[in-house]
Design a protein around this motif. Structure first.
Motif, PDB file in Angstrom:
ATOM      1  N   VAL A   1      37.471 -23.642  -8.445  1.00  0.00           N
ATOM      2  CA  VAL A   1      36.580 -22.711  -7.752  1.00  0.00           C
ATOM      3  C   VAL A   1      35.271 -23.418  -7.406  1.00  0.00           C
ATOM      4  O   VAL A   1      34.721 -23.238  -6.317  1.00  0.00           O
ATOM      5  N   ALA A   2      34.763 -24.256  -8.334  1.00  0.00           N
ATOM      6  CA  ALA A   2      33.522 -24.980  -8.047  1.00  0.00           C
ATOM      7  C   ALA A   2      33.700 -25.862  -6.809  1.00  0.00           C
ATOM      8  O   ALA A   2      32.829 -25.906  -5.935  1.00  0.00           O
ATOM      9  N   LEU A   3      34.849 -26.544  -6.727  1.00  0.00           N
ATOM     10  CA  LEU A   3      35.113 -27.403  -5.576  1.00  0.00           C
ATOM     11  C   LEU A   3      35.144 -26.607  -4.278  1.00  0.00           C
ATOM     12  O   LEU A   3      34.489 -26.961  -3.290  1.00  0.00           O
ATOM     13  N   VAL A   4      35.886 -25.528  -4.301  1.00  0.00           N
ATOM     14  CA  VAL A   4      36.087 -24.794  -3.051  1.00  0.00           C
ATOM     15  C   VAL A   4      34.792 -24.107  -2.620  1.00  0.00           C
ATOM     16  O   VAL A   4      34.465 -24.050  -1.437  1.00  0.00           O
ATOM     17  N   LEU A   5      34.022 -23.631  -3.588  1.00  0.00           N
ATOM     18  CA  LEU A   5      32.771 -22.969  -3.212  1.00  0.00           C
ATOM     19  C   LEU A   5      31.727 -23.984  -2.754  1.00  0.00           C
ATOM     20  O   LEU A   5      30.948 -23.730  -1.830  1.00  0.00           O
TER      21      LEU A   5
ATOM     22  N   ASP B   1      43.306 -12.633 -19.753  1.00  0.00           N
ATOM     23  CA  ASP B   1      42.374 -13.554 -20.380  1.00  0.00           C
ATOM     24  C   ASP B   1      41.020 -13.300 -19.755  1.00  0.00           C
ATOM     25  O   ASP B   1      40.523 -14.084 -18.962  1.00  0.00           O
ATOM     26  N   LEU B   2      40.468 -12.154 -20.121  1.00  0.00           N
ATOM     27  CA  LEU B   2      39.242 -11.698 -19.502  1.00  0.00           C
ATOM     28  C   LEU B   2      38.116 -12.699 -19.711  1.00  0.00           C
ATOM     29  O   LEU B   2      37.310 -12.939 -18.823  1.00  0.00           O
ATOM     30  N   GLY B   3      38.088 -13.309 -20.889  1.00  0.00           N
ATOM     31  CA  GLY B   3      37.017 -14.253 -21.211  1.00  0.00           C
ATOM     32  C   GLY B   3      36.943 -15.385 -20.203  1.00  0.00           C
ATOM     33  O   GLY B   3      35.892 -15.641 -19.612  1.00  0.00           O
ATOM     34  N   THR B   4      38.088 -16.055 -20.006  1.00  0.00           N
ATOM     35  CA  THR B   4      38.103 -17.177 -19.064  1.00  0.00           C
ATOM     36  C   THR B   4      37.847 -16.697 -17.644  1.00  0.00           C
ATOM     37  O   THR B   4      37.167 -17.368 -16.864  1.00  0.00           O
ATOM     38  N   ALA B   5      38.403 -15.534 -17.322  1.00  0.00           N
ATOM     39  CA  ALA B   5      38.213 -14.993 -15.976  1.00  0.00           C
ATOM     40  C   ALA B   5      36.733 -14.819 -15.674  1.00  0.00           C
ATOM     41  O   ALA B   5      36.256 -15.193 -14.595  1.00  0.00           O
ATOM     42  N   VAL B   6      36.013 -14.288 -16.635  1.00  0.00           N
ATOM     43  CA  VAL B   6      34.592 -14.002 -16.433  1.00  0.00           C
ATOM     44  C   VAL B   6      33.788 -15.279 -16.184  1.00  0.00           C
ATOM     45  O   VAL B   6      32.788 -15.257 -15.472  1.00  0.00           O
ATOM     46  N   THR B   7      34.260 -16.418 -16.736  1.00  0.00           N
ATOM     47  CA  THR B   7      33.488 -17.655 -16.552  1.00  0.00           C
ATOM     48  C   THR B   7      33.467 -18.102 -15.089  1.00  0.00           C
ATOM     49  O   THR B   7      32.691 -18.986 -14.738  1.00  0.00           O
ATOM     50  N   LEU B   8      34.308 -17.517 -14.241  1.00  0.00           N
ATOM     51  CA  LEU B   8      34.292 -17.881 -12.823  1.00  0.00           C
ATOM     52  C   LEU B   8      33.103 -17.253 -12.113  1.00  0.00           C
ATOM     53  O   LEU B   8      32.625 -17.767 -11.101  1.00  0.00           O
TER      54      LEU B   8
ATOM     55  N   PRO C   1      29.869 -16.958 -13.064  1.00  0.00           N
ATOM     56  CA  PRO C   1      28.682 -17.810 -12.985  1.00  0.00           C
ATOM     57  C   PRO C   1      28.817 -18.929 -11.956  1.00  0.00           C
ATOM     58  O   PRO C   1      27.818 -19.335 -11.359  1.00  0.00           O
ATOM     59  N   VAL C   2      30.044 -19.413 -11.767  1.00  0.00           N
ATOM     60  CA  VAL C   2      30.244 -20.479 -10.787  1.00  0.00           C
ATOM     61  C   VAL C   2      29.804 -19.983  -9.408  1.00  0.00           C
ATOM     62  O   VAL C   2      29.013 -20.616  -8.705  1.00  0.00           O
ATOM     63  N   PHE C   3      30.314 -18.814  -9.048  1.00  0.00           N
ATOM     64  CA  PHE C   3      29.972 -18.223  -7.757  1.00  0.00           C
ATOM     65  C   PHE C   3      28.473 -17.930  -7.668  1.00  0.00           C
ATOM     66  O   PHE C   3      27.809 -18.300  -6.703  1.00  0.00           O
ATOM     67  N   MET C   4      27.948 -17.282  -8.711  1.00  0.00           N
ATOM     68  CA  MET C   4      26.543 -16.880  -8.705  1.00  0.00           C
ATOM     69  C   MET C   4      25.631 -18.102  -8.557  1.00  0.00           C
ATOM     70  O   MET C   4      24.686 -18.094  -7.778  1.00  0.00           O
TER      71      MET C   4
ATOM     72  N   LEU D   1      26.320 -28.045  -9.803  1.00  0.00           N
ATOM     73  CA  LEU D   1      25.859 -26.797 -10.396  1.00  0.00           C
ATOM     74  C   LEU D   1      27.024 -25.852 -10.666  1.00  0.00           C
ATOM     75  O   LEU D   1      27.048 -25.138 -11.680  1.00  0.00           O
ATOM     76  N   GLY D   2      27.990 -25.848  -9.774  1.00  0.00           N
ATOM     77  CA  GLY D   2      29.171 -24.989  -9.977  1.00  0.00           C
ATOM     78  C   GLY D   2      29.887 -25.358 -11.269  1.00  0.00           C
ATOM     79  O   GLY D   2      30.287 -24.489 -12.052  1.00  0.00           O
ATOM     80  N   VAL D   3      30.030 -26.657 -11.464  1.00  0.00           N
ATOM     81  CA  VAL D   3      30.684 -27.131 -12.687  1.00  0.00           C
ATOM     82  C   VAL D   3      29.834 -26.784 -13.906  1.00  0.00           C
ATOM     83  O   VAL D   3      30.326 -26.333 -14.938  1.00  0.00           O
ATOM     84  N   LEU D   4      28.528 -26.957 -13.760  1.00  0.00           N
ATOM     85  CA  LEU D   4      27.623 -26.724 -14.875  1.00  0.00           C
ATOM     86  C   LEU D   4      27.551 -25.238 -15.247  1.00  0.00           C
ATOM     87  O   LEU D   4      27.397 -24.892 -16.417  1.00  0.00           O
ATOM     88  N   ALA D   5      27.673 -24.377 -14.213  1.00  0.00           N
ATOM     89  CA  ALA D   5      27.462 -22.940 -14.450  1.00  0.00           C
ATOM     90  C   ALA D   5      28.438 -22.381 -15.483  1.00  0.00           C
ATOM     91  O   ALA D   5      28.029 -21.746 -16.468  1.00  0.00           O
ATOM     92  N   SER D   6      29.717 -22.632 -15.294  1.00  0.00           N
ATOM     93  CA  SER D   6      30.691 -22.070 -16.237  1.00  0.00           C
ATOM     94  C   SER D   6      30.535 -22.722 -17.610  1.00  0.00           C
ATOM     95  O   SER D   6      30.660 -22.070 -18.647  1.00  0.00           O
ATOM     96  N   PHE D   7      30.200 -24.030 -17.583  1.00  0.00           N
ATOM     97  CA  PHE D   7      29.988 -24.753 -18.850  1.00  0.00           C
ATOM     98  C   PHE D   7      28.832 -24.116 -19.631  1.00  0.00           C
ATOM     99  O   PHE D   7      28.975 -23.744 -20.798  1.00  0.00           O
ATOM    100  N   THR D   8      27.695 -23.940 -18.948  1.00  0.00           N
ATOM    101  CA  THR D   8      26.507 -23.400 -19.609  1.00  0.00           C
ATOM    102  C   THR D   8      26.764 -21.973 -20.101  1.00  0.00           C
ATOM    103  O   THR D   8      26.405 -21.605 -21.220  1.00  0.00           O
TER     104      THR D   8
END
Lengths: 364, 618
Positions: A118-122, A157-164, A166-169, A306-313
């Motif tokens: 998602v980070a790549l495509v966005l 897997d709501l947890g992992t789903a939600v981490t997407l 922040p990537v978008f935001m 930043l996209g990569v960092l967002a989900s990580f953070t």
């Protein structure tokens, strides 16, 4: 392809911090999974393999120009959707969720790679639009995010789903999304929440949230983990109980200590001192990555970093808060430290992209 | 243009993110500071409670020995199954599963848990005291599957009593009651304490000191390692005055005579040591050791024969003819008659306008004291009692041990009654009528005595005036060797004219060896001396009226107090048979006891179990 001079631009400091965290993680996994009555577990070995594979993935992601990856991002994205669909129908079921693809002794969790995809495509999408993103851009980008999000949430897997999210935001924010829109989003979230509570959330999810608000109402049930997490962290004290001396983790009062609650084990055995070291390393990684975003030679590079960092953070902060019993218990692992091969490989691959962007800041 | 503008905004927004991240990490660091440093003590304690358990190690109670060192009451290992609620996730599920696994009723398990609801949750609530191996296996299997992490199986010492032997003497143990806990600082809920008999009165000596085991448990409640173990201290070992062989002889003889209730107390007349002690019907004290179940308890408490009642110290019965020696002694010691005093018995006598019958309607003719005792002549004792007066009779009966507590070291002894004018004034607010003294002369009217006091009475006659204190404890061993206990001081000592004493002893000798009713106790060469007593439970008129109309047992009570040999007695005691019809039936039991006693003294083989055919004709 890989020019020799690029080698000199690799951010060694970031790399060292990343592997330091991995090392701490392995040590904690070893401690949390050792059981003197049954002999040592070999989970830490698996983790070491994952770090090795992750390092290979990292070499791959930093060797090719990141533009190559963003140019092919639509292919990665389609492949990702295909794999997620495959998982949804043909994946293996563990603990009531269909999240894994068995790959001969190793279970691949594609949702972990969704964050990078998602980070790549966005990054690609926003990187190619000039000026402030229009409503339509946000809608399209949002749609691109929600598609894999929905598939992952369906596993469930709501947890992992939600981490997407922040990537978008994060990418949208960096791309110049108006603050007004951010306000609208926040408002609509507040409005949607009760509806989601009523219709979308499952009972176990509801109970996690309600027991977070008052863990003692169900001290032996859903609130148990939260109370135990606080006890684990609090009993660690300033200097900790010593390596492999933590009673909470060693005696299994804390569930899945090597996974979701690895940071609690660290806090118990290494105390506040250990916590500060780990927090410092994570903060260093994040700030260093933000710097990479700032140094990137083009917007696309900044967005990607930043996209990569967002989900990580997001995951780091949420998991650490949860491991202190201060957030509802979600199945969100701590990147780099928690046990889990897919997460390790995906995270290291993602940081490969970060290093990639940084070291190619002077190339044309 | 836009490029630089964009570049600037990007830098700005990255800075915002940077500061937000730093603020969030600072907040995290502060949260951990708060939890790990500020609140550390609280959480450390919670962590310790989480993984440390203190399991009580119950101290074995002191072993009871007989006077020859034979083990009477000991301990065996049993397994108790308890719930530790601290480990419980869902108490209802635990109760349901446990009841199912153990084969118990869910309601009864729930009731036990409910009873201990207020206790700290780390303290185990014992559900089954003495579980079967199958129960232990079932629970252990479940526990390993971590289905029931809150269940603890512990090895505990459990009291083991000989079967149907001196049950009332030993008493029984049981879980301390709430009121008992409230009354004593050293007792805590769940403790096992003596609830009756020797177990109760010497509980402080017997109970020992519980130990404790501090262990580390994991989240499924399994013990991982032991931190510290304080071994329990076994209770002190007690040597009782009881002679197992005498005790066995009593029980055997009671068994032989058939289905009679009653009591027996056998003493060493020189010092009051209790050689044998029995109350019938008995119960099985073992049933209490492992936590008596409701049905057994209900059966014991509602039984018409009241098996829990210790007849030897709590039953008050009319002494009937056995009282005559007290009247005779009072008359002689007060100088009213001599042993040669004679009364003419025509079969009845009239006092104060009332006619009093002798049991022998034909009369005994002219009879002296010795023969009046031998033949139990009522007219003789009516006459003498009337001459002595109630207060002097009371004085001498008391000196001999009747109508007062014996002081035996057993709980809840009941006091008998020998009336006096003072007593009547105090209790009935009436003056004593001289006519009432006449019936007292033959042990009727208000006179009521306990079997133990009857035994003391005979011991006092046997030793010549020392009212010894019957006692059960001979020596104590606290681990450093046996320490004999001093004989408790006598209750009273009175000097009796030896001639008077001899007259009574002669009379008692004749009861057994002459023309009296005590032949059943005869033992050639041992000069057994005793007196039968047959006490009406209901008046003759009443008996006729009630015949066939009541299920209540209306047969007379039978006494046989005795000592032997006549001169220089070595043993004294009493056999009491409730509804035993005749004192002579009791005498048959006494014979076997005496036979055993003398055989043992002389090193002869003990007599075999007797065959006794009771005479049931009224």
């Amino acid at each position: 392809m890989f020019e020799r001079r690029l080698y000199h631009h690799i951010d060694w400091a970031l790399l060292i911090a990343l592997f330091a965290l991995c090392a701490i993680g392995v040590a904690m996994i070893f401690s949390a999974t050792s059981d003197p009555t049954r002999g040592n577990s070999h989970l830490y070995v698996t983790q070491l393999y994952a770090i090795g594979l992750g390092t290979i993935a990292m070499v791959v992601t930093l060797s090719l120009n990141y533009r190559w990856f963003t140019d092919k991002s639509h292919l990665f994205y389609i492949a990702l959707l295909a794999v997620l669909l495959y998982v949804l129908f043909l994946g293996t079921v563990q603990m009531g969720a269909r999240r894994w693809i068995p790959l001969g002794g190793f279970n691949l969790q594609p949702s972990e790679f969704a964050k990078v995809g998602v980070a790549l495509v966005l990054a690609k999408y926003f990187g190619e639009t000039r000026g402030m993103p229009a409503w339509s851009d946000l809608a399209i980008a949002g749609g691109l995010t929600c598609l894999p999000l929905a598939l992952i949430a369906k596993e469930p897997d709501l947890g992992t789903a939600v981490t997407l999210i922040p990537v978008f935001m994060a990418i949208a924010y960096l791309a110049g999304m108006q603050m007004r829109i951010l306000g609208y989003m926040a408002l609509s979230l507040v409005l949607i929440a009760p509806v989601a509570w009523k219709f979308a959330l499952k009972d176990y999810q509801k109970s996690r949230i309600s027991t977070f608000i008052d863990p003692s109402q169900d001290a032996k049930g859903a609130g148990y983990q939260q109370i135990q997490a606080r006890i684990t962290v609090g009993s660690g004290g300033l200097a900790g109980k010593g390596y492999m001396q933590g009673t909470q983790g060693q005696l299994r009062f804390l569930p899945v200590a090597h996974n979701d609650f690895i940071f609690s084990v660290l806090a118990e055995e290494q105390g506040f001192a250990g916590v500060l070291v780990a927090l410092g390393l994570y903060l260093f990684v994040i700030l260093r990555t933000l710097e990479a975003a700032r140094l990137a030679k083009d917007r696309l590079g900044s967005y990607l970093v930043l996209g990569v960092l967002a989900s990580f953070t997001f995951q780091v902060i949420y998991n650490i808060t949860m491991s202190a019993g201060l957030a509802p218990v979600k199945g969100l692992t701590l990147p780099l430290m928690s046990y889990g091969g897919s997460s390790m490989i995906a995270t290291l691959a993602a940081f490969g992209l970060v290093l990639n962007v940084r070291m190619r800041r002077f190339t044309n | 243009m836009a490029f630089h503008e964009e570049r600037r905004r990007l830098g700005l927004r990255l800075s915002v993110l940077q500061y937000v991240t730093m603020v969030l990490f600072s907040a995290l660091a502060m949260s951990f500071w708060y939890l790990q440093v500020v609140q550390h003590d609280r959480f450390r304690e919670m962590a310790e409670n989480n993984h440390q358990r203190t399991l009580p190690l119950r101290a074995p109670r002191g072993v009871l020995f007989d006077r020859d060192g034979k083990v009477l009451v000991e301990n065996r290992h049993s397994y108790s199954i308890s719930i530790v609620r601290e480990q419980t996730k869902d108490i209802n599920r635990t109760i349901r599963l446990l009841a199912q696994v153990l084969g118990l009723e869910e309601a009864s398990v729930r009731e036990i848990v409910e009873r201990h609801r207020r206790e700290p949750s780390y303290r185990p609530i014992t559900i089954v005291q003495d579980s079967s191996l199958a129960q232990v296996a079932a629970v252990t299997a479940r526990r390993l599957a971590s289905e029931l992490p809150d269940i603890v199986v512990q090895q505990v010492p459990t009291r083991q009593y000989p079967e149907m032997l001196a049950a009332h003497l030993f008493g029984y143990v049981g879980e301390v009651s709430d009121t008992q806990v409230g009354g004593a600082a050293d007792l805590k809920s769940g403790d096992i304490i003596g609830q009756s008999g020797v177990e109760k009165i010497y509980n402080a000596l017997l109970k020992g000191e519980d130990g404790a085991k501090h262990v580390v448990v994991n989240s499924t409640g399994r013990e991982v390692r032991t931190l510290e173990e304080v071994q329990p201290t076994e209770g002190k070992r007690l040597q009782l005055t009881i002679d197992f062989d005498i005790q066995k002889a009593i029980e055997d003889a009671f068994d032989a005579i058939g289905d009679f209730n009653g009591a027996a107390v056998i003493l060493d007349p020189s010092n009051g040591e209790v050689l044998g002690f029995s109350s019938r019907p008995a119960y099985d004290p073992n049933a209490f050791s492992s936590g008596i179940d409701r049905a057994t308890w209900a059966a014991l408490t509602t039984d018409d024969d009241r098996p829990l009642n210790d007849r030897a110290i709590q039953g008050r019965y009319s002494p009937a003819s056995t009282f005559k020696m007290a009247v005779a002694l009072a008359a002689m010691e007060e100088g009213i008659i001599t042993p040669d005093f004679r009364v003419s018995c025509p079969g009845h006598a009239t006092f104060y306008g009332h006619t009093f019958a002798c049991w022998n309607k034909g009369g005994h003719g002219s009879i002296d004291l010795r023969h009046a005792i031998e033949q139990s002549c009522n007219v003789y004792f009516y006459t003498v009692a009337n001459m002595v007066g109630i207060d002097k009779i009371n004085k001498w009966a008391t000196l001999l041990g009747l109508g007062v507590k014996s002081g035996i070291d057993l709980p809840n002894e009941v006091q008998g009654l020998v009336p006096s004018s003072e007593w009547k004034q105090r209790v009935k607010k009436e003056k004593w009528y001289a006519g009432e003294t006449v019936s007292v002369g033959i042990g009727q009217g208000a006179v009521a005595v306990t079997p133990v006091s009857m035994a003391v009475y005979m011991a006092t006659l046997a030793n010549g005036g020392t009212r010894v204190t019957p006692h059960l404890l001979k020596a104590v061993d606290d681990g450093t060797g046996w320490k004999p206990l001093p004989t408790p001081p006598p209750q009273s000592i009175v000097t009796i004219n030896p001639e008077h004493l001899q007259a009574i002893r002669d009379g008692l000798f004749l009861v057994v060896n002459g023309a009296g009713t005590g032949h059943n106790a005869q033992l050639a060469g041992y000069d057994v001396s005793g007196k039968t007593g047959t006490a009406q439970v209901i008046s003759n008129a009443g008996k006729l009226a009630a015949a066939g109309n009541t299920t209540k047992d209306l047969r007379d009570n039978g006494w046989f107090p005795f000592f032997a040999p006549r001169d220089n007695p070595k043993i004294a005691g009493v056999i009491f048979l409730e509804h035993g019809v005749h004192g002579s039936n009791a005498a048959a039991i006494a014979r076997h006891v005496l036979d055993t006693f003398f055989a043992k003294q002389e090193g002869r083989p003990l007599p075999p179990k007797p065959v006794i055919v009771p005479n049931l004709k009224p």
